[in-house]
Structure formats: structure tokens, C-alpha cells
Design an enzyme around this catalytic site. Structure first.
Site, PDB file in Angstrom:
ATOM      1  N   GLU A  83      -8.005  -5.970   4.988  1.00 25.62           N
ATOM      2  CA  GLU A  83      -7.877  -5.586   3.783  1.00 25.62           C
ATOM      3  C   GLU A  83      -6.526  -6.374   3.119  1.00 25.62           C
ATOM      4  O   GLU A  83      -6.625  -6.500   1.704  1.00 25.62           O
ATOM      5  CB  GLU A  83      -7.717  -4.161   3.622  1.00 25.62           C
ATOM      6  CG  GLU A  83      -9.174  -3.315   3.955  1.00 25.62           C
ATOM      7  CD  GLU A  83      -9.181  -1.897   4.125  1.00 25.62           C
ATOM      8  OE1 GLU A  83      -8.963  -1.339   5.139  1.00 25.62           O
ATOM      9  OE2 GLU A  83      -9.446  -1.196   3.237  1.00 25.62           O
ATOM     10  N   ARG A 129      -2.594  -2.229  -3.462  1.00 28.04           N
ATOM     11  CA  ARG A 129      -4.003  -1.519  -3.220  1.00 28.04           C
ATOM     12  C   ARG A 129      -3.660  -0.113  -4.181  1.00 28.04           C
ATOM     13  O   ARG A 129      -3.062   0.428  -4.020  1.00 28.04           O
ATOM     14  CB  ARG A 129      -3.905  -1.032  -1.722  1.00 28.04           C
ATOM     15  CG  ARG A 129      -5.151  -0.240  -1.416  1.00 28.04           C
ATOM     16  CD  ARG A 129      -5.400   0.207  -0.024  1.00 28.04           C
ATOM     17  NE  ARG A 129      -6.503   0.813   0.154  1.00 28.04           N
ATOM     18  CZ  ARG A 129      -6.835   1.684   1.074  1.00 28.04           C
ATOM     19  NH1 ARG A 129      -5.825   2.165   1.838  1.00 28.04           N
ATOM     20  NH2 ARG A 129      -8.014   2.118   1.452  1.00 28.04           N
ATOM     21  N   HIS A 169     -13.324   2.074   0.277  1.00 24.62           N
ATOM     22  CA  HIS A 169     -13.403   1.001   1.176  1.00 24.62           C
ATOM     23  C   HIS A 169     -13.940  -0.270   0.616  1.00 24.62           C
ATOM     24  O   HIS A 169     -14.443  -1.116   1.427  1.00 24.62           O
ATOM     25  CB  HIS A 169     -14.073   1.281   2.385  1.00 24.62           C
ATOM     26  CG  HIS A 169     -13.553   2.436   3.383  1.00 24.62           C
ATOM     27  ND1 HIS A 169     -14.273   3.493   3.906  1.00 24.62           N
ATOM     28  CD2 HIS A 169     -12.154   2.879   3.473  1.00 24.62           C
ATOM     29  CE1 HIS A 169     -13.352   4.222   4.683  1.00 24.62           C
ATOM     30  NE2 HIS A 169     -12.368   3.911   4.408  1.00 24.62           N
ATOM     31  N   ASN A 222       0.987  -1.231   0.080  1.00 20.30           N
ATOM     32  CA  ASN A 222      -0.041   0.101   0.078  1.00 20.30           C
ATOM     33  C   ASN A 222       0.904   1.348  -0.060  1.00 20.30           C
ATOM     34  O   ASN A 222       1.402   1.561   1.094  1.00 20.30           O
ATOM     35  CB  ASN A 222      -0.862  -0.004   1.247  1.00 20.30           C
ATOM     36  CG  ASN A 222      -1.762   1.197   1.179  1.00 20.30           C
ATOM     37  OD1 ASN A 222      -1.852   1.947   0.363  1.00 20.30           O
ATOM     38  ND2 ASN A 222      -2.935   1.164   2.438  1.00 20.30           N
TER      39      ASN A 222
END
Ligand code: AMP
Length: 406
Positions: A382, A89, A178, A8
Site C-alpha cells: 500500500e 493515507r 482497502h 499513515n
């Protein structure tokens, strides 16, 4: 192979996690921070030990190279583990991406073209992808989008009521964010309850520092609270959520605020922090208990908005089988959970205060037996969701390739 390195990449940080998708565990994790500043830092956690280093980190390439060195030095050795993919991500997939994609030059160009919609997020996401591809050229790289789960929103939910031509020209519509968390949690709910996702209507409440709600009908997202950007919807830690758009015009015309100042106001000086000076719920509750009127109002505004959305999503869905709380606040804050659903017995919904008590780290039902809507807390993950999507996509691609050769 089932292990994925999840990355990320932000403007000055890289978070990473090595995920075993079979066991669902993080084998190692860490964060590179203050990239480009005089004193950078890296924290690497493996086998119960966290190692911290401070060093200037000139750019993302230097940061990621340092991470790979730490894997070699402190373990686990990525060569020995054998990673199946690197999962990235990415915040904004616009109207282009409705699921994960294998990274190619064209995919990077498409993500780049969406940068005007997420100027703070997509460019650093791309930087992370570029350096990771250079340093790990022999594994597939997969991008997983925050927006993808909400590509199914009906037009009525995704469309802003403004001049259609202007909206089309500038890509102005509701995208939602999200999504990886909302998808993961709603799938977990079905699995835990032993039900098929297509048989369940759910309201998912992702309450962290950023917060969003979604309505999921039969496994498909039909409404969500975030819109063109992650600013719309619920009151958040530092973001205003919904606001009369004329407030912005007023501030510009009459208070002489610039666009950048208004951006800063709504994203960083609003929400709980703007109202009370505090955006961590633990401190906020302490302040409320000590009689702080601003903290008390901040909490009331937060809960009022949240309840308004819950009510709205009952109307969107018609029948609600499950309300599920997740993320930092949703998993840890029993006061918020109880107050969010208080006095809704007439809707068949209630929270059992004993089952609700304290921080909840494993999925749990917190509604009483009689309730017609099941209330749950399901921790989000996640990184695991990104890793699973990467492995699934590669599996599909490999299967297709095998069929092609047969
Ligand atoms: P997230 O963005 O999902 O990491 O959530 C971060 C937020 O969760 C923090 O700003 C806190 O407000 C909240 N939080 C974390 N731990 C607790 C706790 N033990 N009790 C209440 N709120 C918590």
C-alpha cells in the site's frame, strides 16, 4: 524526483515509509507509537538497522518532528534524497473523492466533513496532514483514499435497501475500503500476466487482520465486501463482518447493551478472536491441530464466509479469469488459500498444493495448468501504491501547468 514520504497517521501512532517509486523499494521506514501516553516510542529502520527510542511524545507534531530528526541523524537525509511529495493515507473519501488529491485547505475541510463516517480514522489522518504540512511546507502533499477505487461501484451494489431519504440524508451507502490494495494488486496481476487490465475479470481477496473481497471487471471495481464502514463482509481478526442487523437491536433492547458496547463487541470482540480467543492464524492453526474445538469452529466460520463471497462474485462477474490472494493471511497462509478454493473444479478453479506451499513473498501462480481461472498470490504494497499515485498526480499537475505556460 521520484521519492515519496508516505505517512499513515492513526489516533496514537504515525507509520511512515520513504519510498523510491522507480525501484519500488522502501528506503527507510518506521513507526511512532503511544502518542500522548507516558511512554512513547519510535522505531526507525534504514540500511538494515532498526533504531528504537523511548520518549514521551506529547502529540503528533512532536512525533513527526522526532521522525524528521531521526532522518537527519540516522539517514537517509531527506534534503539529499529530495522528496517529490508527502503521500498521506486517508481512510474515508466518501462520495467526494474518486482518486488522489493534492492537499489544500479546502481538501482538508472536505475530509473533515466526512469524519462522521469514519470517526476513528479521518480525524487522526487530518492531524497527520496538518503537522506534516507545517513541518514540510515546501513539498506537495497528496491524499490517497481507501475508498477511492470503489467509487465505480454500480448503484445496485452500493445502495442499501433502506428508506432512500434516510440514506441520502446521512450518506448511508456502501463505500468499500482497502481500495488502494485492491487497485494495486489487480493492476499487478495484469502486468505480471502480460494482459491488459480491461481484458481481465478478477476476484481480489485482501486477507489481513482486516479482510475484504472485491470483484474487478476490466480494471474497474464493481463489488466489494466492506460497506459504510470496514465492518461489513468477511469474518476478520476481531470484526464480525456480516451480521443480521436485528442482532444489534436485540442486544440493545434485551441485553441492555449500549451503542458503545455494541460497537466494541462487533469491532474488537468478534471475528476469530471473539469465537476462539485468538486472531493470529499461526496460533489458530496450532490450536486446531491440538484439537481445540473453538479454534476449529472459528476457522470453519471464516472459510465458510470467504467461500460464500467467492461464489457470489463468480455470479457478479459471470466469468472469472483470476482469483488473487494478498495481505498477511493471503500471502502467508497456505491452509487458508487451499481450503478457500477446495472442491471448485467444476468452476474451473483449483489450487496446486505444491505451488501453494508455504509463505509466498513474490507474485506467483498457484493454480494447475488446466484451470480456466488462474489463482495467484500477489503481495500487496500500500505504501508503494500511495507513493506511485502521489508521483503520478504531481506529474499530471505539472504537465498541465507546463501546457498552461506554453
Ligand atoms: P495484515 O493485517 O495484512 O498485516 O495481516 C496480519 C495477519 O496475517 C496476522 O494477524 C496473522 O493472522 C496473519 N499472518 C501473518 N504471518 C502469517 C503466517 N506466517 N502464517 C499465517 N498467517 C500469518
Amino acid at each position: 524526483m521520484s521519492t515519496v514520504l508516505v505517512i499513515n497517521s492513526g489516533s496514537s501512532s504515525i507509520k511512515y515509509q520513504l519510498v523510491d517509486t522507480v525501484g519500488g523499494e522502501a528506503l527507510a521506514s518506521g513507526i511512532v507509537e503511544r502518542i500522548g501516553e507516558a511512554a512513547g516510542s519510535i522505531k526507525h529502520s534504514f540500511a538494515g538497522t532498526t533504531t528504537s527510542r523511548t520518549d514521551p511524545i506529547a502529540d503528533h507534531g512532536v512525533g513527526l518532528r522526532a521522525v524528521l530528526d531521526l532522518f537527519r541523524e540516522l539517514g537517509p537525509d531527506l534534503q539529499e534524497v529530495g522528496i517529490a511529495a508527502v503521500g498521506h493515507r486517508v481512510v474515508h473519501g466518501g462520495s467526494v473523492f474518486d482518486g488522489p488529491a493534492i492537499v489544500t485547505d479546502e481538501v482538508i475541510a472536505q475530509i473533515d466533513a466526512l469524519s462522521p463516517l469514519a470517526p476513528l480514522h479521518n480525524p487522526p489522518n487530518i492531524t497527520g496532514i496538518r503537522v506534516a504540512r507545517e513541518l514540510l511546507p515546501d513539498v506537495p502533499h497528496v491524499v490517497v483514499f481507501d475508498t477511492a477505487f470503489f467509487r465505480t461501484l454500480p448503484e445496485a451494489a452500493a445502495t442499501y435497501a433502506i428508506d432512500a431519504e434516510v440514506a441520502r440524508e446521512h450518506g448511508i451507502r456502501r463505500y468499500g475500503f482497502h481500495g488502494t490494495s485492491h487497485q494495486f494488486v489487480s493492476q499487478q496481476v495484469a502486468q505480471i500476466l502480460g494482459r491488459r487490465p480491461q481484458d481481465l475479470n478478477q476476484i481480489v481477496l485482501h486477507l489481513g487482520n482486516g479482510a475484504s473481497a472485491s470483484a474487478v471487471r476490466g480494471g474497474v471495481a464493481v463489488e466489494t465486501s466492506m460497506g459504510l464502514t470496514p465492518l461489513e463482509g468477511l469474518v476478520m481478526g476481531t470484526r464480525s463482518g456480516d451480521i443480521d442487523p436485528a442482532v444489534l437491536i436485540h442486544l440493545q433492547r434485551n441485553a441492555g447493551m449500549s451503542v458503545d458496547e455494541i460497537d466494541d463487541l462487533l469491532n474488537r470482540r468478534s471475528g476469530l478472536k471473539g469465537l476462539s480467543g485468538e486472531n493470529d492464524f499461526r496460533t489458530l492453526h496450532d490450536l486446531v491441530a491440538a484439537g481445540d474445538a473453538e479454534a476449529s469452529l472459528a476457522l470453519d466460520v471464516y472459510l465458510h464466509r470467504l467461500r460464500k463471497y467467492i461464489g457470489a462474485y463468480f455470479a457478479v462477474l459471470g466469468r472469472v479469469d483470476v482469483v488473487v490472494f494478498t495481505a498477511g493471511v493471503g500471502e502467508n497462509d497456505d491452509i487458508v488459500r487451499a481450503r478457500a478454493l477446495a472442491d471448485l473444479e467444476s468452476l474451473g478453479i483449483a489450487v496446486d498444493l505444491e505451488k501453494n506451499e508455504g509463505r509466498i513473498r513474490e507474485p506467483r501462480v498457484i493454480s494447475p495448468e488446466w484451470a480456466t481461472t488462474t489463482v495467484m498470490v500477489v503481495p500487496t504494497n500500500e505504501e508503494l501504491a500511495i507513493a506511485q499515485q502521489a508521483v503520478d498526480l504531481i506529474g499530471v499537475v505539472d504537465d498541465a501547468a507546463d501546457l498552461g505556460h506554453a
